[in-house]
Design a protein around this motif. Sequence first.
Motif, PDB file in Angstrom:
ATOM      1  N   PRO A 188       2.450  -5.463  -0.337  1.00  0.00           N
ATOM      2  CA  PRO A 188       1.945  -4.388  -1.203  1.00  0.00           C
ATOM      3  C   PRO A 188       1.790  -3.055  -0.476  1.00  0.00           C
ATOM      4  N   LEU A 189       1.884  -3.073   0.852  1.00  0.00           N
ATOM      5  CA  LEU A 189       1.746  -1.841   1.628  1.00  0.00           C
ATOM      6  C   LEU A 189       3.036  -1.033   1.702  1.00  0.00           C
ATOM      7  N   THR A 190       4.171  -1.641   1.395  1.00  0.00           N
ATOM      8  CA  THR A 190       5.448  -0.956   1.611  1.00  0.00           C
ATOM      9  C   THR A 190       6.064  -0.422   0.328  1.00  0.00           C
ATOM     10  N   MET A 191       6.610   0.773   0.454  1.00  0.00           N
ATOM     11  CA  MET A 191       7.498   1.310  -0.567  1.00  0.00           C
ATOM     12  C   MET A 191       8.900   0.805  -0.257  1.00  0.00           C
ATOM     13  N   LEU A 223       7.800 -10.873  -6.907  1.00  0.00           N
ATOM     14  CA  LEU A 223       7.126  -9.713  -7.476  1.00  0.00           C
ATOM     15  C   LEU A 223       7.381  -9.661  -8.974  1.00  0.00           C
ATOM     16  N   THR A 224       6.420  -9.078  -9.703  1.00  0.00           N
ATOM     17  CA  THR A 224       6.685  -8.793 -11.106  1.00  0.00           C
ATOM     18  C   THR A 224       7.586  -7.565 -11.189  1.00  0.00           C
ATOM     19  N   SER A 226      19.071  -2.213  -6.690  1.00  0.00           N
ATOM     20  CA  SER A 226      19.582  -3.347  -7.465  1.00  0.00           C
ATOM     21  C   SER A 226      19.394  -4.649  -6.693  1.00  0.00           C
ATOM     22  N   LEU A 227      19.616  -4.629  -5.379  1.00  0.00           N
ATOM     23  CA  LEU A 227      19.391  -5.818  -4.561  1.00  0.00           C
ATOM     24  C   LEU A 227      17.920  -6.218  -4.575  1.00  0.00           C
ATOM     25  N   PHE A 228      17.041  -5.247  -4.424  1.00  0.00           N
ATOM     26  CA  PHE A 228      15.607  -5.534  -4.393  1.00  0.00           C
ATOM     27  C   PHE A 228      15.159  -6.189  -5.691  1.00  0.00           C
ATOM     28  N   LEU A 229      15.579  -5.642  -6.836  1.00  0.00           N
ATOM     29  CA  LEU A 229      15.198  -6.210  -8.126  1.00  0.00           C
ATOM     30  C   LEU A 229      15.775  -7.599  -8.319  1.00  0.00           C
ATOM     31  N   ARG A 230      17.039  -7.774  -7.956  1.00  0.00           N
ATOM     32  CA  ARG A 230      17.672  -9.086  -8.129  1.00  0.00           C
ATOM     33  C   ARG A 230      17.004 -10.149  -7.259  1.00  0.00           C
ATOM     34  N   ARG A 231      16.819  -9.822  -5.979  1.00  0.00           N
ATOM     35  CA  ARG A 231      16.331 -10.834  -5.031  1.00  0.00           C
ATOM     36  C   ARG A 231      14.867 -11.183  -5.249  1.00  0.00           C
ATOM     37  N   TYR A 232      14.004 -10.166  -5.385  1.00  0.00           N
ATOM     38  CA  TYR A 232      12.568 -10.416  -5.363  1.00  0.00           C
ATOM     39  C   TYR A 232      11.929 -10.548  -6.745  1.00  0.00           C
ATOM     40  N   VAL A 233      12.611 -10.044  -7.778  1.00  0.00           N
ATOM     41  CA  VAL A 233      12.062 -10.157  -9.133  1.00  0.00           C
ATOM     42  C   VAL A 233      12.783 -11.246  -9.912  1.00  0.00           C
ATOM     43  N   ARG A 234      14.087 -11.115 -10.074  1.00  0.00           N
ATOM     44  CA  ARG A 234      14.824 -12.031 -10.950  1.00  0.00           C
ATOM     45  C   ARG A 234      15.022 -13.412 -10.336  1.00  0.00           C
ATOM     46  N   GLU A 235      15.443 -13.452  -9.070  1.00  0.00           N
ATOM     47  CA  GLU A 235      15.784 -14.742  -8.468  1.00  0.00           C
ATOM     48  C   GLU A 235      14.566 -15.460  -7.872  1.00  0.00           C
ATOM     49  N   LEU A 243       8.960  -2.033  -9.576  1.00  0.00           N
ATOM     50  CA  LEU A 243       9.223  -0.653  -9.984  1.00  0.00           C
ATOM     51  C   LEU A 243       8.216   0.303  -9.354  1.00  0.00           C
ATOM     52  N   ARG A 244       6.966  -0.133  -9.244  1.00  0.00           N
ATOM     53  CA  ARG A 244       5.944   0.693  -8.598  1.00  0.00           C
ATOM     54  C   ARG A 244       6.319   0.988  -7.151  1.00  0.00           C
ATOM     55  N   LYS A 245       6.814  -0.007  -6.441  1.00  0.00           N
ATOM     56  CA  LYS A 245       7.185   0.173  -5.036  1.00  0.00           C
ATOM     57  C   LYS A 245       8.366   1.130  -4.886  1.00  0.00           C
ATOM     58  N   MET A 246       9.210   1.209  -5.918  1.00  0.00           N
ATOM     59  CA  MET A 246      10.399   2.058  -5.842  1.00  0.00           C
ATOM     60  C   MET A 246      10.192   3.455  -6.403  1.00  0.00           C
ATOM     61  N   THR A 247       9.155   3.637  -7.231  1.00  0.00           N
ATOM     62  CA  THR A 247       9.012   4.920  -7.937  1.00  0.00           C
ATOM     63  C   THR A 247       7.640   5.562  -7.758  1.00  0.00           C
ATOM     64  N   LEU A 248       6.577   4.886  -8.232  1.00  0.00           N
ATOM     65  CA  LEU A 248       5.246   5.484  -8.227  1.00  0.00           C
ATOM     66  C   LEU A 248       4.710   5.693  -6.814  1.00  0.00           C
ATOM     67  N   MET A 249       4.851   4.689  -5.959  1.00  0.00           N
ATOM     68  CA  MET A 249       4.320   4.821  -4.599  1.00  0.00           C
ATOM     69  C   MET A 249       4.995   5.971  -3.830  1.00  0.00           C
ATOM     70  N   PRO A 250       6.318   6.101  -3.872  1.00  0.00           N
ATOM     71  CA  PRO A 250       6.928   7.270  -3.211  1.00  0.00           C
ATOM     72  C   PRO A 250       6.472   8.600  -3.809  1.00  0.00           C
ATOM     73  N   ALA A 251       6.324   8.635  -5.146  1.00  0.00           N
ATOM     74  CA  ALA A 251       5.871   9.867  -5.788  1.00  0.00           C
ATOM     75  C   ALA A 251       4.458  10.225  -5.331  1.00  0.00           C
ATOM     76  N   GLN A 252       3.594   9.213  -5.247  1.00  0.00           N
ATOM     77  CA  GLN A 252       2.224   9.467  -4.797  1.00  0.00           C
ATOM     78  C   GLN A 252       2.198   9.920  -3.337  1.00  0.00           C
ATOM     79  N   ARG A 253       3.121   9.383  -2.521  1.00  0.00           N
ATOM     80  CA  ARG A 253       3.184   9.816  -1.134  1.00  0.00           C
ATOM     81  C   ARG A 253       3.548  11.300  -1.039  1.00  0.00           C
ATOM     82  N   LEU A 254       4.476  11.730  -1.865  1.00  0.00           N
ATOM     83  CA  LEU A 254       4.946  13.108  -1.806  1.00  0.00           C
ATOM     84  C   LEU A 254       3.962  14.109  -2.407  1.00  0.00           C
TER      85      LEU A 254
END
Length: 202
Positions: free
Chosen positions: A146-149, A183-184, A170-179, A189-200
């Motif tokens: 949960p600490l990593t974007m 992760l939910t 696409s790899l991240f979603l396939r490997r860690y969510v679908r397969e 999506l939070r790790k890929m979008t919201l967390m980077p936005a909050q960092r910036l």
Amino acid sequence: EILEMFRVAARFGAPCHVHIRGGEDQDLEEVIAAAETTGASVHVVHFSSEEIRSARRGLEMIGKAQSRGLDVTTETYPYGASMNRIESLFFDDWESYSESDFAKLQWVATGERLTKESFKRYRETGGWVINHRVPPEVVDAVAASPLTMIASDGLIQNSKGHPRTAGTYSLFLRRYVRERKVLTLMDALRKMTLMPAQRLER
């Protein structure tokens, strides 16, 4: 000199994005200490480690820094391979490599795995090499934390390069969510979008 740059960043409210020298604990400790000393915000770029124990320890250090109120964040990409120029200083100790070390290196232009002889030949001409050095269990532990974007990185030239340049999300979603269902979809999506936005925005 580095502390002076951190102080400047703190003065203007700009985060320091740091690519630490290596995977050693003292490199991360140095960055966290600089943040604590100067009050600067710090983002550690491409967090990974060659040993699962060191990776967990590093994430623990970042978590503890955050619990002390330090603005320290990090990100990773879900691949166990980096990419460097073969003629760079990164490989200056290549003559001490074992055959298994060379086998982890992949020549981008042809896709071949290298030997000592082919490494020496390509180093004289220069070019890109992919280094498959981080074990899968380390990649998984860091990517799912949960600490990593999640971030992309890389380079494509003439349709050749590191797959993280275009395939990271696409790899991240396939490997860690679908397969694997580690992760939910919302967490991923939070790790890929919201967390980077909050960092910036800080």
